[in-house]
Design a protein around this motif. Structure first.
Motif, mmCIF file in Angstrom:
data_model
loop_
_atom_site.group_PDB
_atom_site.id
_atom_site.type_symbol
_atom_site.label_atom_id
_atom_site.label_comp_id
_atom_site.label_asym_id
_atom_site.label_seq_id
_atom_site.Cartn_x
_atom_site.Cartn_y
_atom_site.Cartn_z
ATOM 1 N N ASN A 23 1.076 9.189 -5.672
ATOM 2 C CA ASN A 23 0.375 7.945 -5.345
ATOM 3 C C ASN A 23 0.105 7.866 -3.843
ATOM 4 O O ASN A 23 0.464 8.765 -3.078
ATOM 5 N N ASP A 24 -0.518 6.793 -3.406
ATOM 6 C CA ASP A 24 -0.922 6.679 -2.006
ATOM 7 C C ASP A 24 0.254 6.471 -1.063
ATOM 8 O O ASP A 24 0.113 6.580 0.156
ATOM 9 N N ASN A 25 1.444 6.161 -1.622
ATOM 10 C CA ASN A 25 2.641 5.981 -0.796
ATOM 11 C C ASN A 25 3.402 7.278 -0.565
ATOM 12 O O ASN A 25 4.323 7.325 0.251
ATOM 13 N N LYS A 124 -8.495 4.553 -9.159
ATOM 14 C CA LYS A 124 -8.195 4.102 -7.802
ATOM 15 C C LYS A 124 -6.754 3.613 -7.685
ATOM 16 O O LYS A 124 -6.127 3.724 -6.623
ATOM 17 N N ASN A 156 0.369 2.572 -7.475
ATOM 18 C CA ASN A 156 0.676 2.379 -6.047
ATOM 19 C C ASN A 156 1.763 1.338 -5.791
ATOM 20 O O ASN A 156 2.128 1.097 -4.643
#
Length: 350
Positions: A23-25, A124, A156
């Motif tokens: 994920n984006d983290n 997304k 996310n």
């Protein structure tokens, strides 16, 4: 959000693919199309370090036997079925006996030894893999052709979600779970004895000498099974209680959950600050503290030992086919089996 795949090996000429989604983290999950096995979850600690918090093998070959069922999806029926048989609609079905005279975790093959069809997806806000398999009528002795989908999703919010879906053309018992062992210290820096476990549960199941429910529901009050306010696993494991001693001095017990999707299971490790919150729509959770890990086994490259991980198996109650007062695990023909368990990873800074 991203997902990558890598071929690890082959089984019977079929490629075994490792899917890694991030994920984006920076949180990361790796799983296989063999048994839907989760081999890695990288989660942050209170210092921002991302480390693996699940037990796994560094090589593929041990998964061909996988006696601890590391990371796998379990089915058709999770847990033990006494005498490997049950009666349904007036007919007796004989299942494969793979633990003495009993049937355990779906039998000799079970869903943990299946090469699943896998389709990856990415949006997304989420990324993951949907696995599917058709279990043929008579497999391991069970009735009905059963179409199963298992979906792993990472978002996310550092939530990892497992969704189960199944249909059958005959009435059949089914209860699916995931058998991942957690160790929130990260990279197995310590065992699980100083993890704190909290479960919203007033009752647990009494087990017999074969670790099969007797059918008796016991109150947790004034026992090591009272986890309603949280308890160090060490405190419970070292307690002088016959049910703790019975299963190898630890937990291997089903708990009835008092709530659904309300932070009903919380695992906390103080050194790392990692907290795992598990929410489910299943009626129970089997808590297993690794009391019987096989010796000589390498786990994440390290020698195996007791209490190296804790398994929190959200599911219907084991051996429900023999206990009418348990929630039913029978999927009727043409109906839909649907279940979801969410694993949320948080950090406690104090």
């Amino acid at each position: 959000m991203r997902i990558v795949q890598e071929q690890w090996t082959e089984v019977d000429g079929r490629p075994i693919i490792a899917y890694t989604f991030t994920n984006d983290n920076g949180m990361e999950v790796t799983c296989l199309n063999y048994g839907c096995i989760i081999t890695k979850i990288l989660a942050p600690d209170k210092y921002g370090n991302y480390e693996n918090v699940v037990l796994a093998f560094n090589e593929f070959s041990p998964y061909l036997t996988n006696s601890p069922y590391f990371g796998a999806v379990i089915g058709r029926v999770a847990g033990r079925i006494r005498e490997a048989s049950f009666e349904l609609n007036g007919k007796t079905y004989q299942l494969h006996k793979n633990e003495n005279s009993n049937h355990l975790h779906g039998g000799q093959k079970g869903f943990h030894h299946v090469v699943w069809k896998a389709v990856e997806f990415s949006t997304k806000e989420a990324v993951g893999v949907q696995f599917s398999y058709t279990s043929p009528d008579g497999e391991e002795g069970y009735p009905g052709n059963v179409d199963v989908q298992v979906t792993y999703t990472l978002n996310n919010q550092n939530e990892f979600i497992i969704s189960y879906h199944a249909t059958s053309d005959k009435d059949t018992p089914i209860t699916l779970t995931n058998h991942t062992y957690f160790n929130l210290s990260g990279n197995l820096k310590s065992d699980i004895l100083h993890h704190r476990l909290k479960i919203k549960s007033n009752q647990f199941l009494e087990l017999d000498h074969q670790f099969i429910p007797t059918g008796v529901l016991l109150n947790v009050e004034n026992t090591p099974f009272d986890l309603r306010e949280g308890k160090l696993l060490k405190e419970g494991i070292e307690a002088n209680h016959p049910q703790i001693a019975l299963v190898g001095q630890g937990y291997d017990h089903p708990f009835l959950l008092d709530s659904r999707h309300a932070e009903e299971i919380v695992l906390f490790e103080p050194e790392s600050g990692r907290t795992l919150i598990i929410e489910t729509d299943e009626p129970g959770v089997v808590v297993y503290t690794g009391n019987h890990f096989p010796s000589g086994m390498k786990v994440n490259g390290m020698p195996s030992r007791k209490y190296l991980g804790i398994c929190l198996e959200t599911q219907a109650l084991p051996d429900a086919v023999h206990h009418p007062h348990f929630p039913s695990c029978i999927l009727r023909a043409g109906e839909v089996y649907s279940s979801m368990t969410k694993y949320t990873f948080r950090v406690h800074q104090a």
